[in-house]
Enzyme design. Structure first.
Site, PDB file in Angstrom:
ATOM      1  N   ASN A  10     -20.397  12.426 -45.570  1.00  0.00           N
ATOM      2  CA  ASN A  10     -19.489  11.746 -46.203  1.00  0.00           C
ATOM      3  C   ASN A  10     -20.070  11.220 -47.422  1.00  0.00           C
ATOM      4  O   ASN A  10     -20.793  10.173 -47.330  1.00  0.00           O
ATOM      5  CB  ASN A  10     -18.806  10.728 -45.470  1.00  0.00           C
ATOM      6  CG  ASN A  10     -17.674   9.928 -46.084  1.00  0.00           C
ATOM      7  OD1 ASN A  10     -17.482  10.173 -47.310  1.00  0.00           O
ATOM      8  ND2 ASN A  10     -17.347   8.914 -45.667  1.00  0.00           N
ATOM      9  N   LYS A  12     -18.649   9.502 -50.044  1.00  0.00           N
ATOM     10  CA  LYS A  12     -18.135   8.561 -50.461  1.00  0.00           C
ATOM     11  C   LYS A  12     -17.919   8.449 -51.912  1.00  0.00           C
ATOM     12  O   LYS A  12     -17.580   9.527 -52.522  1.00  0.00           O
ATOM     13  CB  LYS A  12     -18.729   7.096 -49.974  1.00  0.00           C
ATOM     14  CG  LYS A  12     -18.866   7.205 -48.407  1.00  0.00           C
ATOM     15  CD  LYS A  12     -19.367   5.978 -47.787  1.00  0.00           C
ATOM     16  CE  LYS A  12     -19.665   6.127 -46.147  1.00  0.00           C
ATOM     17  NZ  LYS A  12     -19.901   4.798 -45.771  1.00  0.00           N
ATOM     18  N   HIS A  95     -11.078   6.705 -42.078  1.00  0.00           N
ATOM     19  CA  HIS A  95     -12.386   5.922 -42.271  1.00  0.00           C
ATOM     20  C   HIS A  95     -12.129   4.530 -42.156  1.00  0.00           C
ATOM     21  O   HIS A  95     -11.186   3.908 -43.008  1.00  0.00           O
ATOM     22  CB  HIS A  95     -13.134   6.501 -43.271  1.00  0.00           C
ATOM     23  CG  HIS A  95     -14.600   6.368 -43.501  1.00  0.00           C
ATOM     24  ND1 HIS A  95     -15.073   5.063 -44.005  1.00  0.00           N
ATOM     25  CD2 HIS A  95     -15.671   6.931 -43.091  1.00  0.00           C
ATOM     26  CE1 HIS A  95     -16.280   5.000 -43.866  1.00  0.00           C
ATOM     27  NE2 HIS A  95     -16.745   6.084 -43.307  1.00  0.00           N
ATOM     28  N   GLU A  97     -13.525   2.334 -44.220  1.00  0.00           N
ATOM     29  CA  GLU A  97     -13.501   1.755 -45.655  1.00  0.00           C
ATOM     30  C   GLU A  97     -11.935   2.268 -46.137  1.00  0.00           C
ATOM     31  O   GLU A  97     -11.442   1.174 -47.015  1.00  0.00           O
ATOM     32  CB  GLU A  97     -14.391   2.708 -46.387  1.00  0.00           C
ATOM     33  CG  GLU A  97     -15.757   2.234 -46.241  1.00  0.00           C
ATOM     34  CD  GLU A  97     -16.946   2.903 -46.311  1.00  0.00           C
ATOM     35  OE1 GLU A  97     -16.749   3.997 -46.957  1.00  0.00           O
ATOM     36  OE2 GLU A  97     -17.985   2.864 -45.878  1.00  0.00           O
ATOM     37  N   GLU A 167     -17.478   5.507 -35.514  1.00  0.00           N
ATOM     38  CA  GLU A 167     -18.225   4.949 -36.471  1.00  0.00           C
ATOM     39  C   GLU A 167     -18.094   3.392 -36.314  1.00  0.00           C
ATOM     40  O   GLU A 167     -17.116   2.683 -36.889  1.00  0.00           O
ATOM     41  CB  GLU A 167     -17.722   5.174 -37.816  1.00  0.00           C
ATOM     42  CG  GLU A 167     -17.940   6.673 -38.135  1.00  0.00           C
ATOM     43  CD  GLU A 167     -17.930   6.883 -39.691  1.00  0.00           C
ATOM     44  OE1 GLU A 167     -19.107   7.553 -39.996  1.00  0.00           O
ATOM     45  OE2 GLU A 167     -17.198   6.434 -40.536  1.00  0.00           O
ATOM     46  N   GLY A 173     -23.621   1.789 -43.384  1.00  0.00           N
ATOM     47  CA  GLY A 173     -24.335   1.226 -44.593  1.00  0.00           C
ATOM     48  C   GLY A 173     -25.309   0.038 -44.361  1.00  0.00           C
ATOM     49  O   GLY A 173     -25.788  -0.521 -45.364  1.00  0.00           O
ATOM     50  N   SER A 213     -25.416   4.741 -40.066  1.00  0.00           N
ATOM     51  CA  SER A 213     -26.957   4.804 -40.453  1.00  0.00           C
ATOM     52  C   SER A 213     -27.380   5.720 -39.530  1.00  0.00           C
ATOM     53  O   SER A 213     -28.778   5.523 -39.445  1.00  0.00           O
ATOM     54  CB  SER A 213     -27.326   3.354 -40.099  1.00  0.00           C
ATOM     55  OG  SER A 213     -26.791   2.516 -40.768  1.00  0.00           O
TER      56      SER A 213
HETATM   57  P1  13P Z   1     -23.939   5.513 -43.379  1.00  0.00           P
HETATM   58  O1  13P Z   1     -24.730   6.537 -42.877  1.00  0.00           O
HETATM   59  O2  13P Z   1     -24.301   5.298 -44.857  1.00  0.00           O
HETATM   60  O3  13P Z   1     -24.242   4.336 -42.531  1.00  0.00           O
HETATM   61  O4  13P Z   1     -22.323   5.845 -43.489  1.00  0.00           O
HETATM   62  C1  13P Z   1     -21.617   6.212 -42.515  1.00  0.00           C
HETATM   63  C2  13P Z   1     -20.290   6.567 -42.769  1.00  0.00           C
HETATM   64  O5  13P Z   1     -19.516   5.879 -42.922  1.00  0.00           O
HETATM   65  C3  13P Z   1     -19.945   8.069 -42.652  1.00  0.00           C
HETATM   66  O6  13P Z   1     -18.539   8.056 -42.780  1.00  0.00           O
END
Ligand code: 13P
Length: 253
Positions: A10, A12, A95, A97, A167, A173, A213
């Site tokens: 992903n 982003k 997601h 976010e 997640e 992150g 992560s």
């Molecule tokens: P990270 O791997 O950067 O923690 O992000 C995870 C994520 O949100 C994947 O959709």
């Protein structure tokens, strides 16, 4: 659809179109595994070129979102029909976010699931709890509600095209990964919910990915868990080398 091992990136809001195409080329050239599926998830603007680069390879493409209608006066939205016409097979929905910054509710996500499935796409449905819920130890109820109000509303035949991603928000992150035991505990819990709602066959056939992560250094321990079928990877998917290393870990389990 039978259960598959999946490494999905992903991206982003990262990479320009040029950078994203270079990244895709490096992934397509570097990926030789046969025991895992690799998916790249660039921003919308990159999709046409990324699909073109992936054509003829086993690498698949995901959009990071879609709207719940196929057309109409919805300024700024992108429909499942536009995506499938481009050759995009997967779409990440729900997601954290999107839930946090764009106020997506479980019912919005359910509408998006219906729209995406209606166009033949395969949704990657995300769930997971924030830190304060984990600290109160109510994470199971939180995730159950996310699933009950979205994917568990779907008929069993549609669920066959769903990939679930767990997640935990506190691990996204942050560099703070769930331990393999914490991941396994939640994945087993989710698979059990699928079993209760949709039966044994669907539970066994559904791929459940861990996100938060994931890195080359922790991928093997996470993927070794019985109910962890792969990863939804953010930061580490932005470099071909680390993404391929994670995908290869999955391929060789
Ligand atoms: P990270 O791997 O950067 O923690 O992000 C995870 C994520 O949100 C994947 O959709």
């Amino acid at each position: 659809m039978t259960r598959q091992r999946i490494a999905a990136g992903n991206w982003k809001l990262h990479t320009t179109v040029t950078e994203g195409c270079d990244l895709t080329k490096a992934i397509v050239q570097g990926w030789q595994g046969a025991n895992a599926k690799v998916i790249v998830g660039p921003p919308f603007t990159h999709l046409a070129e990324v699909v073109e680069i992936c054509s003829g390879s086993s690498v698949q493409v995901a959009a990071q979102n879609c709207f719940y209608k196929n057309e109409g006066a919805y300024t700024g939205e992108v429909s499942p029909r536009i995506l499938t016409q481009l050759g995009v097979q997967y779409v990440i929905l729900g997601h954290s976010e999107r839930r946090q910054y764009f106020n997506e509710s479980n019912s919005d996500i359910l509408q998006k699931l219906h729209a995406a499935l209606g166009e033949g796409m395969q949704p990657i449905l995300c769930c997971g709890e924030p830190l304060e819920i984990r600290e109160r130890s109510t994470h199971e109820a939180h995730v159950r509600r996310q699933l009950e109000e979205s994917v568990f509303q779907l008929p069993e035949k549609d669920f066959g095209r769903i990939v679930v991603a767990y997640e935990p928000i506190w691990a996204i992150g942050t560099g703070k990964t769930a331990t393999p035991e914490q991941a396994q505990e939640m994945h087993a819990y989710i698979r059990n919910l699928i079993r209760q709602n949709l039966g044994e066959g669907t539970a066994n056939d559904t791929s459940i990915l861990y996100g938060g992560s994931v890195k080359p250094a922790n991928a093997a321990d996470l993927f070794a868990q019985a109910d962890v079928d792969g990863g939804l990877i953010g930061g580490a998917s932005l470099k071909a080398e680390s993404f391929l290393e994670i995908a290869n870990t999955l391929n060789s389990i």
